[in-house]
Design a protein around this motif. Structure first.
Motif, PDB file in Angstrom:
ATOM      1  N   UNK A 147     -26.584 -19.276 -48.836  1.00  0.00           N
ATOM      2  CA  UNK A 147     -27.243 -18.013 -48.521  1.00  0.00           C
ATOM      3  C   UNK A 147     -26.903 -16.913 -49.494  1.00  0.00           C
ATOM      4  N   UNK A 148     -25.668 -16.458 -49.463  1.00  0.00           N
ATOM      5  CA  UNK A 148     -25.289 -15.345 -50.336  1.00  0.00           C
ATOM      6  C   UNK A 148     -25.426 -15.736 -51.802  1.00  0.00           C
ATOM      7  N   UNK A 149     -25.137 -16.993 -52.133  1.00  0.00           N
ATOM      8  CA  UNK A 149     -25.264 -17.446 -53.516  1.00  0.00           C
ATOM      9  C   UNK A 149     -26.707 -17.362 -53.987  1.00  0.00           C
ATOM     10  N   UNK A 159     -27.524  -3.165 -53.769  1.00  0.00           N
ATOM     11  CA  UNK A 159     -27.216  -3.983 -52.593  1.00  0.00           C
ATOM     12  C   UNK A 159     -28.370  -4.928 -52.287  1.00  0.00           C
ATOM     13  N   UNK A 160     -28.066  -6.206 -52.252  1.00  0.00           N
ATOM     14  CA  UNK A 160     -29.054  -7.240 -51.959  1.00  0.00           C
ATOM     15  C   UNK A 160     -28.596  -8.009 -50.730  1.00  0.00           C
ATOM     16  N   UNK A 161     -29.462  -8.105 -49.746  1.00  0.00           N
ATOM     17  CA  UNK A 161     -29.188  -8.880 -48.534  1.00  0.00           C
ATOM     18  C   UNK A 161     -30.008 -10.176 -48.572  1.00  0.00           C
ATOM     19  N   UNK A 162     -29.406 -11.266 -48.123  1.00  0.00           N
ATOM     20  CA  UNK A 162     -30.089 -12.561 -48.075  1.00  0.00           C
ATOM     21  C   UNK A 162     -29.938 -13.145 -46.676  1.00  0.00           C
ATOM     22  N   UNK A 174     -24.503 -10.777 -48.461  1.00  0.00           N
ATOM     23  CA  UNK A 174     -24.640  -9.477 -49.112  1.00  0.00           C
ATOM     24  C   UNK A 174     -23.999  -9.513 -50.487  1.00  0.00           C
ATOM     25  N   UNK A 175     -24.758  -9.042 -51.482  1.00  0.00           N
ATOM     26  CA  UNK A 175     -24.223  -8.831 -52.827  1.00  0.00           C
ATOM     27  C   UNK A 175     -24.348  -7.352 -53.164  1.00  0.00           C
ATOM     28  N   UNK A 176     -23.313  -6.804 -53.761  1.00  0.00           N
ATOM     29  CA  UNK A 176     -23.343  -5.425 -54.243  1.00  0.00           C
ATOM     30  C   UNK A 176     -23.074  -5.469 -55.738  1.00  0.00           C
ATOM     31  N   UNK A 177     -24.091  -5.081 -56.510  1.00  0.00           N
ATOM     32  CA  UNK A 177     -24.010  -5.175 -57.969  1.00  0.00           C
ATOM     33  C   UNK A 177     -23.591  -6.575 -58.402  1.00  0.00           C
ATOM     34  N   UNK A 178     -24.220  -7.591 -57.755  1.00  0.00           N
ATOM     35  CA  UNK A 178     -24.068  -9.010 -58.078  1.00  0.00           C
ATOM     36  C   UNK A 178     -22.671  -9.547 -57.769  1.00  0.00           C
ATOM     37  N   UNK A 179     -21.924  -8.835 -56.953  1.00  0.00           N
ATOM     38  CA  UNK A 179     -20.628  -9.316 -56.466  1.00  0.00           C
ATOM     39  C   UNK A 179     -20.748  -9.613 -54.969  1.00  0.00           C
ATOM     40  N   UNK A 180     -20.192 -10.733 -54.534  1.00  0.00           N
ATOM     41  CA  UNK A 180     -20.243 -11.103 -53.133  1.00  0.00           C
ATOM     42  C   UNK A 180     -19.463 -10.089 -52.290  1.00  0.00           C
ATOM     43  N   UNK A 219     -33.923  -0.407 -43.907  1.00  0.00           N
ATOM     44  CA  UNK A 219     -34.568  -0.206 -45.207  1.00  0.00           C
ATOM     45  C   UNK A 219     -33.916  -1.019 -46.330  1.00  0.00           C
ATOM     46  N   UNK A 220     -32.964  -1.883 -45.973  1.00  0.00           N
ATOM     47  CA  UNK A 220     -32.272  -2.673 -46.992  1.00  0.00           C
ATOM     48  C   UNK A 220     -33.234  -3.643 -47.683  1.00  0.00           C
ATOM     49  N   UNK A 221     -32.886  -4.007 -48.905  1.00  0.00           N
ATOM     50  CA  UNK A 221     -33.624  -5.046 -49.635  1.00  0.00           C
ATOM     51  C   UNK A 221     -33.181  -6.396 -49.089  1.00  0.00           C
TER      52      UNK A 221
END
Length: 268
Positions: A147-149, A159-162, A174-180, A219-221
């Protein structure tokens, strides 16, 4: 030597080597018998023999095993996952030596569980599939978080949510600036094949409320992947207005992301 990614999912096992993508049903039957009528049941008919056990797998297990089942749960540290991986390596690779990346749900992506998986997989294995015996040497195995990967497939930062909707679990990453980000990543131990009803509205609501109660915002991505992504996309948009399918095929997102990691780890 081959470098491959394998997502030994509860519903389907997915294999990717950077060029070739293959998937087959993860169902296994340990009740092998000599068949009188040997009709081809599907593209992935497998009779396997491993460590003095014999059985059916893939499409053959679907039709011919009386006790066929796919082991589900929040961990891949079990013999069924190993057998799926070995069948994939046997069928879709050449040579003996392999370096692989596999997956594990976020909830059980712990040091102890990962070490158990590595100890189970790394080493020499002898397996026969459809009467053809092969010796496999797995020299390295790394365990990625499901998932997160897959969020690594999304370009850019922030911030990217999967939400990875599988047959046995739903992973929230959740990744923040491509960090888990551990705080924003967790697992729901239900999936499309383990809930009593996989009604898109009710199951989508359960998934959304799990995420919102853990700090996700409407509103998250939010990117969706896994076998249930398309079925639940509309119901999840009622809670996350920006919810969309992840780039490329959402079903193969995890294994494609695992291969990205394999390339960095093993120099592909």
């Amino acid at each position: 030597m081959s470098v491959v990614a394998i997502d030994a999912g509860n519903h389907e096992t997915k294999f990717y080597d950077g060029k070739r993508f293959v998937q087959f049903p993860s169902i296994l039957g340990y009740d092998w018998r000599e068949r009188n009528l040997k009709q081809q049941q599907g593209e992935h008919d497998y009779e396997w023999e491993y460590k003095d056990q014999k059985g059916f797998a893939g499409t053959l297990a679907l039709y011919e095993s009386e006790c066929a089942e796919s082991r589900k749960g929040d961990s891949k540290a079990h013999p069924d996952a190993l057998l799926r991986i070995l069948i994939a390596l046997h069928q879709f690779t050449d040579g003996i030596e392999h370096k692989i990346v596999v997956g594990q749900p976020i909830k059980t992506h712990t040091k102890e569980e990962k070490e158990t998986i590595k100890e189970m997989i790394v080493g020499r294995h002898e397996i026969a599939v459809n009467g053809r015996k092969k010796h496999l040497l797995i020299t390295r195995c790394e365990v990625a978080a499901e998932g997160v990967t897959a969020g690594l497939l999304v370009p850019g930062g922030g911030t990217v949510r999967v939400i990875d909707i599988g047959s046995g679990t739903v992973n929230f990453g959740t990744l923040i600036d491509r960090r888990f980000n551990d705080k924003g990543s967790f697992t729901l131990t239900n999936g499309m094949e383990t809930v009593r009803t996989a009604d898109p509205v009710s199951f989508g609501r359960q998934i959304a409320l799990k995420a919102l109660s853990n700090g996700w915002g409407k509103n998250d991505a939010v990117y969706l992947c896994g076998g249930g992504a398309e079925a639940l996309q509309e119901s999840l948009r009622a809670y996350f207005i920006n919810a969309q399918l992840i780039i490329g095929d959402p079903v193969t997102a995890n294994v494609r992301a695992f291969y990205l990691i394999a390339g960095k780890l093993y120099g592909q």
